[in-house]
Design an enzyme around this catalytic site. Structure first.
Site, PDB file in Angstrom:
ATOM      1  N   ARG A  70      -1.643  83.660 152.032  1.00  0.00           N
ATOM      2  CA  ARG A  70      -2.923  83.315 151.409  1.00  0.00           C
ATOM      3  C   ARG A  70      -3.419  81.956 151.911  1.00  0.00           C
ATOM      4  O   ARG A  70      -2.693  80.963 151.838  1.00  0.00           O
ATOM      5  CB  ARG A  70      -2.737  83.285 149.891  1.00  0.00           C
ATOM      6  N   GLY A 107      -5.807  84.947 140.443  1.00  0.00           N
ATOM      7  CA  GLY A 107      -6.470  86.112 139.855  1.00  0.00           C
ATOM      8  C   GLY A 107      -5.816  87.426 140.258  1.00  0.00           C
ATOM      9  O   GLY A 107      -5.724  88.357 139.458  1.00  0.00           O
ATOM     10  N   GLN A 115       1.030  83.091 138.255  1.00  0.00           N
ATOM     11  CA  GLN A 115       0.185  81.917 138.500  1.00  0.00           C
ATOM     12  C   GLN A 115      -0.023  81.679 139.990  1.00  0.00           C
ATOM     13  O   GLN A 115      -1.136  81.358 140.430  1.00  0.00           O
ATOM     14  CB  GLN A 115       0.843  80.683 137.851  1.00  0.00           C
ATOM     15  N   ALA A 148      17.991  97.187 110.476  1.00  0.00           N
ATOM     16  CA  ALA A 148      19.205  96.490 110.935  1.00  0.00           C
ATOM     17  C   ALA A 148      19.074  96.202 112.423  1.00  0.00           C
ATOM     18  O   ALA A 148      19.494  96.993 113.256  1.00  0.00           O
ATOM     19  CB  ALA A 148      20.448  97.335 110.647  1.00  0.00           C
ATOM     20  N   ILE A 163      16.378 102.979 120.891  1.00  0.00           N
ATOM     21  CA  ILE A 163      17.471 103.500 121.714  1.00  0.00           C
ATOM     22  C   ILE A 163      16.955 103.779 123.127  1.00  0.00           C
ATOM     23  O   ILE A 163      16.100 104.640 123.338  1.00  0.00           O
ATOM     24  CB  ILE A 163      18.118 104.750 121.085  1.00  0.00           C
ATOM     25  N   GLU A 208      18.932  99.751 113.882  1.00  0.00           N
ATOM     26  CA  GLU A 208      18.188 100.628 112.967  1.00  0.00           C
ATOM     27  C   GLU A 208      16.901  99.924 112.560  1.00  0.00           C
ATOM     28  O   GLU A 208      16.759  98.715 112.781  1.00  0.00           O
ATOM     29  CB  GLU A 208      19.041 100.921 111.716  1.00  0.00           C
ATOM     30  N   GLU A 261      19.703  93.581 123.329  1.00  0.00           N
ATOM     31  CA  GLU A 261      21.139  93.221 123.336  1.00  0.00           C
ATOM     32  C   GLU A 261      21.371  91.841 122.734  1.00  0.00           C
ATOM     33  O   GLU A 261      22.182  91.053 123.201  1.00  0.00           O
ATOM     34  CB  GLU A 261      21.740  93.340 124.744  1.00  0.00           C
ATOM     35  N   GLN A 286       1.837  70.802 148.155  1.00  0.00           N
ATOM     36  CA  GLN A 286       3.078  70.349 147.520  1.00  0.00           C
ATOM     37  C   GLN A 286       3.211  70.844 146.075  1.00  0.00           C
ATOM     38  O   GLN A 286       4.316  71.164 145.623  1.00  0.00           O
ATOM     39  CB  GLN A 286       3.130  68.813 147.542  1.00  0.00           C
TER      40      GLN A 286
END
Length: 387
Positions: free
Chosen positions: A270, A348, A344, A132, A159, A129, A371, A281
């Site tokens: 890439r 870009g 990352q 709550a 909800i 709520e 949850e 690395q």
């Protein structure tokens, strides 16, 4: 001596292949548009229903697939790999119906579960709520007995799938003097007089799944729609979360896997400084760490799912509360780190909507919040360890 392999069964592996094929073909192509338009995808829902992946956990006696908790995790994980919003269809159907599976009369289960199993209706869960959230026991929604009916008044917040679900498990106070023991659970139908919904929340992520207030104004429902005995609602709510936190862990795993898979494909293609950036690395270490965190979270989640399954079958599991909190917390923290690293790795491009990893990063954030926030999960775990 023979030792059983600590791994999912062959059926689970076949299920994963089937769900992934469906997700790649029918769900992934819709994901960016669902996010952009902030619209629930009925096309995806129909595809999940046609394949019987929308509510796999419903037992066969109610017309469901009768999938175990690990199979349910795998379905949610594979759908989330393509689209986090869509994975909330099987996840929230489980969240809304576990209170019935745990506590409801046979009459109530027979009345509501078949419609979910067939895909006619979805089922949402209404605990939080405006005042709550983490302190759910301080809820103000009231259910006052009036003869053989209860009259409900209050507002439920955050909800998931509100407005698109037909049915709602609603927690409400029936005895204001009894604290958490004065809370009861009810099934409320979307079509009940006095049920309305707030505007759709404008969110950072999971935009293809509506999040709205459920507003109850003099909603009069038969007393037979109470789930379990009066005053047991909060106990049912907590027991439900022991099972469904595992499904949020699954969602987080799927989001993270989708981001990792995309990032690996990208770094192999890439080229910079005359070679694929996968040769560097620094980036290899990032990818290794991403995969390691993901696999650790997955093993913990599958272990928790196995415990959840045993508990649902009536075998008490004293460490289920700890393990479900640990899985949810570990998987969602891992998902946030992995999706951030995926952005990352794309540089870009990762920051633009032309590529899916920025959406995955936004979607991952909620898994650390709903949850039970991860701060609450750590409190839950500590209490289990110290009691």
């Amino acid at each position: 001596m023979s030792f059983p392999l600590y791994a999912p069964a062959e059926e689970h592996d076949m299920l994963r292949e089937t769900v992934r094929a469906l997700a790649d073909e029918k769900i992934a192509p819709q994901a960016a548009a669902a996010d952009e338009n902030e619209e629930f995808s009925w096309e995806v829902y129909k595809a999940l229903v046609a394949a019987d992946f929308h509510a796999v956990h419903i037992p066969e006696q109610y017309g469901g697939a009768g999938a175990d908790a690990l199979a349910t995790v795998i379905v949610i994980e594979e759908v989330a790999r393509a689209c986090a919003s869509s994975s909330l269809i099987p996840a929230v159907n489980k969240l809304g119906t576990v209170p019935l599976l745990l506590s409801a009369s046979e009459e109530l289960k027979s009345r509501y579960l078949p419609a979910v199993a067939s895909g006619e209706a979805m089922f949402s869960y209404a605990l939080s709520e405006p005042e709550a959230g983490s302190d759910a026991a301080s809820m103000r929604t009231r259910a006052v007995q009036d003869g053989d009916h209860y009259v409900l008044n209050g507002t439920k917040m955050w909800i998931t799938n509100a407005g698109v679900s037909e049915y709602y498990t609603v927690m409400a106070v029936t005895d204001p003097s009894a604290g958490a023991r004065g809370i009861s659970a009810f099934v409320v139908e979307k079509s009940d007089d006095g049920v309305s919904f707030g505007p759709k929340e404008k969110k950072l992520g999971i935009k293809g799944s509506p999040t709205r207030q459920v507003i109850l104004e003099d909603v009069r429902i038969p007393a037979g729609r109470m789930v379990g005995a009066a005053g047991t609602g909060f106990k049912t709510a907590l027991a439900t979360l022991d099972h469904t936190r595992v499904t949020i862990a699954a969602q987080a795993l799927g989001i993270a896997q989708g981001a990792l898979d995309y990032a690996i494909g990208y770094v192999k293609e890439r080229r910079q400084f005359g070679r694929p950036i996968a040769d560097f690395q620094g980036l290899q270490f990032m990818i290794a760490d991403m995969a390691m965190k993901l696999e650790a979270a997955r093993q913990l989640t599958y272990h928790a799912a196995a415990k959840s399954e045993r508990a649902m079958n009536g075998e008490p599991q004293k460490d289920l509360t700890f393990l479900s909190s640990a899985a949810k917390c570990a998987a969602s923290d891992a998902a946030m780190e992995i999706t951030t690293d995926a952005v990352q790795l794309l540089g870009g491009y990762g920051y633009t909507k032309d590529f899916p990893v920025e959406r995955m990063m936004r979607d991952a954030k909620i898994t650390q919040i709903y949850e039970g926030t991860n701060q609450i999960q750590r409190m839950v775990m500590a209490r289990q360890l110290l009691k």
